[in-house]
Scaffold this motif. Structure first.
Motif, PDB file in Angstrom:
ATOM      1  N   GLY A   4       0.870  -1.169   0.000  1.00 34.50           N
ATOM      2  CA  GLY A   4       0.000   0.000   0.000  1.00 34.50           C
ATOM      3  C   GLY A   4       0.905   1.215   0.000  1.00 34.50           C
ATOM      4  N   ARG A   5       0.325   2.387  -0.041  1.00 34.64           N
ATOM      5  CA  ARG A   5       1.190   3.575  -0.051  1.00 34.64           C
ATOM      6  C   ARG A   5       0.435   4.793   0.445  1.00 34.64           C
ATOM      7  NH1 ARG A   5      -1.924   6.873  -3.383  1.00 34.64           N
ATOM      8  NH2 ARG A   5      -2.060   6.168  -5.514  1.00 34.64           N
ATOM      9  N   TYR A   6       1.223   5.796   0.830  1.00 29.77           N
ATOM     10  CA  TYR A   6       0.665   7.114   1.070  1.00 29.77           C
ATOM     11  C   TYR A   6       1.444   8.054   0.169  1.00 29.77           C
ATOM     12  CZ  TYR A   6      -1.120  11.256   3.358  1.00 29.77           C
ATOM     13  OH  TYR A   6      -1.741  12.453   3.587  1.00 29.77           O
ATOM     14  N   ALA A   7       0.723   8.940  -0.534  1.00 30.31           N
ATOM     15  CA  ALA A   7       1.373   9.728  -1.585  1.00 30.31           C
ATOM     16  C   ALA A   7       1.044  11.215  -1.470  1.00 30.31           C
ATOM     17  CB  ALA A   7       0.950   9.192  -2.952  1.00 30.31           C
ATOM     18  N   PRO A   8       1.561  11.887  -0.445  1.00 33.50           N
ATOM     19  CA  PRO A   8       1.228  13.301  -0.293  1.00 33.50           C
ATOM     20  C   PRO A   8       1.944  14.190  -1.311  1.00 33.50           C
ATOM     21  CG  PRO A   8       2.847  12.660   1.363  1.00 33.50           C
ATOM     22  CD  PRO A   8       2.471  11.412   0.598  1.00 33.50           C
ATOM     23  N   LEU A  27      -3.250   1.515   8.122  1.00 36.58           N
ATOM     24  CA  LEU A  27      -4.056   0.454   8.736  1.00 36.58           C
ATOM     25  C   LEU A  27      -4.492  -0.587   7.692  1.00 36.58           C
ATOM     26  CD1 LEU A  27      -6.186   2.722  11.090  1.00 36.58           C
ATOM     27  CD2 LEU A  27      -4.735   0.832  11.891  1.00 36.58           C
ATOM     28  N   PHE A  28      -4.965  -0.111   6.539  1.00 38.95           N
ATOM     29  CA  PHE A  28      -5.389  -1.044   5.495  1.00 38.95           C
ATOM     30  C   PHE A  28      -4.212  -1.909   5.031  1.00 38.95           C
ATOM     31  CE2 PHE A  28      -9.322   1.397   4.755  1.00 38.95           C
ATOM     32  CZ  PHE A  28     -10.202   0.392   4.375  1.00 38.95           C
ATOM     33  N   ALA A  29      -3.051  -1.272   4.846  1.00 39.90           N
ATOM     34  CA  ALA A  29      -1.888  -2.027   4.350  1.00 39.90           C
ATOM     35  C   ALA A  29      -1.456  -3.076   5.376  1.00 39.90           C
ATOM     36  CB  ALA A  29      -0.730  -1.068   4.039  1.00 39.90           C
ATOM     37  N   GLU A  35       3.303  -4.353   2.611  1.00 40.57           N
ATOM     38  CA  GLU A  35       4.290  -3.332   2.925  1.00 40.57           C
ATOM     39  C   GLU A  35       3.602  -1.967   2.771  1.00 40.57           C
ATOM     40  OE1 GLU A  35       8.180  -4.033   1.192  1.00 40.57           O
ATOM     41  OE2 GLU A  35       8.083  -5.514   2.816  1.00 40.57           O
ATOM     42  N   PHE A  36       4.260  -0.943   3.296  1.00 34.16           N
ATOM     43  CA  PHE A  36       3.661   0.390   3.209  1.00 34.16           C
ATOM     44  C   PHE A  36       4.729   1.383   2.755  1.00 34.16           C
ATOM     45  CE2 PHE A  36       1.712   4.244   5.318  1.00 34.16           C
ATOM     46  CZ  PHE A  36       0.643   4.325   4.425  1.00 34.16           C
ATOM     47  N   LEU A  37       4.465   2.038   1.627  1.00 34.80           N
ATOM     48  CA  LEU A  37       5.475   2.891   0.997  1.00 34.80           C
ATOM     49  C   LEU A  37       5.067   4.365   1.054  1.00 34.80           C
ATOM     50  CD1 LEU A  37       5.999   0.725  -2.236  1.00 34.80           C
ATOM     51  CD2 LEU A  37       7.225   0.563  -0.055  1.00 34.80           C
ATOM     52  N   LEU A  38       6.065   5.209   1.022  1.00 39.22           N
ATOM     53  CA  LEU A  38       5.826   6.663   1.021  1.00 39.22           C
ATOM     54  C   LEU A  38       6.343   7.252  -0.284  1.00 39.22           C
ATOM     55  CD1 LEU A  38       5.015   9.271   2.526  1.00 39.22           C
ATOM     56  CD2 LEU A  38       7.297   9.299   3.543  1.00 39.22           C
ATOM     57  N   ARG A  39       5.490   8.034  -0.931  1.00 37.81           N
ATOM     58  CA  ARG A  39       5.874   8.650  -2.208  1.00 37.81           C
ATOM     59  C   ARG A  39       5.498  10.123  -2.191  1.00 37.81           C
ATOM     60  NH1 ARG A  39       2.838   5.669  -6.053  1.00 37.81           N
ATOM     61  NH2 ARG A  39       1.208   7.206  -6.328  1.00 37.81           N
ATOM     62  N   PHE A  40       6.449  10.966  -2.439  1.00 36.73           N
ATOM     63  CA  PHE A  40       6.155  12.403  -2.500  1.00 36.73           C
ATOM     64  C   PHE A  40       5.811  12.784  -3.941  1.00 36.73           C
ATOM     65  CE2 PHE A  40       8.714  12.198   1.403  1.00 36.73           C
ATOM     66  CZ  PHE A  40       7.816  12.801   2.265  1.00 36.73           C
ATOM     67  N   GLU A  41       4.625  13.346  -4.110  1.00 40.37           N
ATOM     68  CA  GLU A  41       4.154  13.698  -5.449  1.00 40.37           C
ATOM     69  C   GLU A  41       4.452  15.180  -5.701  1.00 40.37           C
ATOM     70  OE1 GLU A  41       0.197  11.965  -6.072  1.00 40.37           O
ATOM     71  OE2 GLU A  41       1.296  10.108  -6.428  1.00 40.37           O
ATOM     72  N   ASP A  42       5.684  15.405  -6.154  1.00 38.17           N
ATOM     73  CA  ASP A  42       6.183  16.784  -6.252  1.00 38.17           C
ATOM     74  C   ASP A  42       6.383  17.230  -7.696  1.00 38.17           C
ATOM     75  OD1 ASP A  42       8.236  15.071  -6.829  1.00 38.17           O
ATOM     76  OD2 ASP A  42       9.768  16.169  -5.704  1.00 38.17           O
ATOM     77  N   LEU A  43       5.524  16.743  -8.607  1.00 38.78           N
ATOM     78  CA  LEU A  43       5.718  17.108 -10.018  1.00 38.78           C
ATOM     79  C   LEU A  43       5.266  18.528 -10.329  1.00 38.78           C
ATOM     80  CD1 LEU A  43       4.740  13.839 -11.882  1.00 38.78           C
ATOM     81  CD2 LEU A  43       7.015  14.805 -11.505  1.00 38.78           C
ATOM     82  N   PHE A 293      -9.052  -3.311  13.941  1.00 36.50           N
ATOM     83  CA  PHE A 293      -9.373  -2.699  12.645  1.00 36.50           C
ATOM     84  C   PHE A 293     -10.217  -3.642  11.782  1.00 36.50           C
ATOM     85  CE2 PHE A 293      -8.313  -1.721   8.149  1.00 36.50           C
ATOM     86  CZ  PHE A 293      -8.782  -0.426   8.118  1.00 36.50           C
ATOM     87  N   ASP A 294     -11.315  -3.104  11.269  1.00 33.27           N
ATOM     88  CA  ASP A 294     -12.163  -3.888  10.376  1.00 33.27           C
ATOM     89  C   ASP A 294     -12.794  -2.905   9.376  1.00 33.27           C
ATOM     90  OD1 ASP A 294     -14.038  -5.413   9.098  1.00 33.27           O
ATOM     91  OD2 ASP A 294     -15.332  -5.681  10.859  1.00 33.27           O
TER      92      ASP A 294
END
Ligand code: GLU
Length: 310
Positions: A4-8, A27-29, A35-43, A293-294
């Motif tokens: 999963g990921r979070y992409a701020p 929580l979902f991941a 795994e849980f990944l972080l991606r910065f969306e800085d385009l 968590f559900d």
């Protein structure tokens, strides 16, 4: 890999809505063993704020989020991955699946007001320009690149579905959306699809104002990476956080960021517990919250944040 990921977007401090969505994505991941990944969306260079990335990371850690590393990197940054987006656009262009578009937003707004047009859907203005017309238009205005989406015999857009754990099946017509902006930057939908696929992301949890983009992203994934890839991502579009007026929470709503709330005396632990409480989860660590968590018991309505609730 399953992730999963979070992409701020590093355009400033995260507010409570962003932190709550990040917490849900974590929580979902973890709940699904991903795994849980972080991606910065800085385009979008104009919106990117210096120092925002470090502050966002600190805030996410402070409410308990942990991230996995990939290839030795604890996060990725879209601005460092431009060659991957260029390659994807080239791949589509070589297959005849892109076209240059010279329309301004205003042109599109006006065209979709015409009888028989579908509001908000690209009317196809530049889809079939001749080479001579394109050459002429290029001299006036740089082109964006759009996807040449399939059309049925009546000219209707393909209907595409994506699976959502909270919303069920999301189905929408996919129009000729932008892949590359006319300043040369890869567009949001293209970059998200490339990044999610190449980093093994098969679960996308984000705010429900982005739900309408899921069918377009699924369609593009299928074109770039094959039919199986089209359905490889399961979505969970989560309700937004609203202000007392019922509008989407924004920074102008006052003390809605971690740093502003700290100034008012709210400690990190209390902030985490307030967010957990808004999700109907018990106070404590995120690891403990995971035990209860559900997805089926998550609130389906937006959370209304009133500073007086503190
Ligand atoms: N960067 C987007 C945002 O901050 C999120 C994109 C996504 O999750 O697909 O709203």
């Amino acid at each position: 890999m399953h992730a999963g990921r979070y992409a701020p977007s590093p355009s400033g401090d995260l507010h409570l809505g962003n932190l709550r969505t990040g917490m849900l994505a974590w929580l979902f991941a973890r709940w699904s063993g991903r795994e849980f990944l972080l991606r910065f969306e800085d385009l979008d260079a104009e919106r990117t704020v210096e120092g925002a990335e470090a502050q966002q990371l600190e805030d996410l850690h402070a409410v308990g989020l942990t991230f996995d590393s990939q290839h030795g990197h604890s996060s990725i940054r879209q601005s460092e991955r431009l060659s991957l987006y260029t390659r994807a656009i080239e791949q589509l262009t070589e297959s005849g699946l892109t076209f240059e578009c010279f329309c301004s937003r205003k042109d599109i707004r006006e065209a979709t007001r015409a009888p028989h047009a579908t509001p908000g859907v690209y009317p196809g203005t530049c889809r079939n320009l001749s080479e001579a017309e394109r050459a002429h238009r290029r001299a006036e205005r740089p082109a964006s690149l759009r996807l040449r989406a399939d059309r049925d015999d009546d000219g209707a857009a393909p209907q595409v579905s994506a699976q959502d754990l909270l919303l069920g099946e999301i189905t929408a017509g996919v129009d000729d959306f932008v892949l590359q902006r006319n300043d040369g930057a890869p567009a949001y939908n293209l970059a998200v699809v490339v990044d999610d696929h190449l980093t093994g992301v098969d679960q996308v949890v984000r705010a429900d104002d982005l739900a309408a983009s899921a069918p377009s992203q699924a369609y593009l994934r299928g074109l770039l990476y094959g039919t199986e890839a089209a359905s490889e991502v399961v979505y969970a579009h989560v309700p937004l956080v609203l202000n007392a007026d019922g509008r989407r929470l924004a920074k102008r709503d006052g003390a809605v960021t971690r740093s502003a709330l700290r100034e008012q005396g709210l400690k990190d632990e209390a902030l985490r517990e307030m967010l957990l409480d808004s999700l109907g989860l018990p106070a404590g660590t995120l690891a403990a919250a995971l035990e209860s968590f559900d997805p089926a018991s998550l609130p389906r309505e937006p959370w209304v944040f009133r500073p007086t609730d503190l």
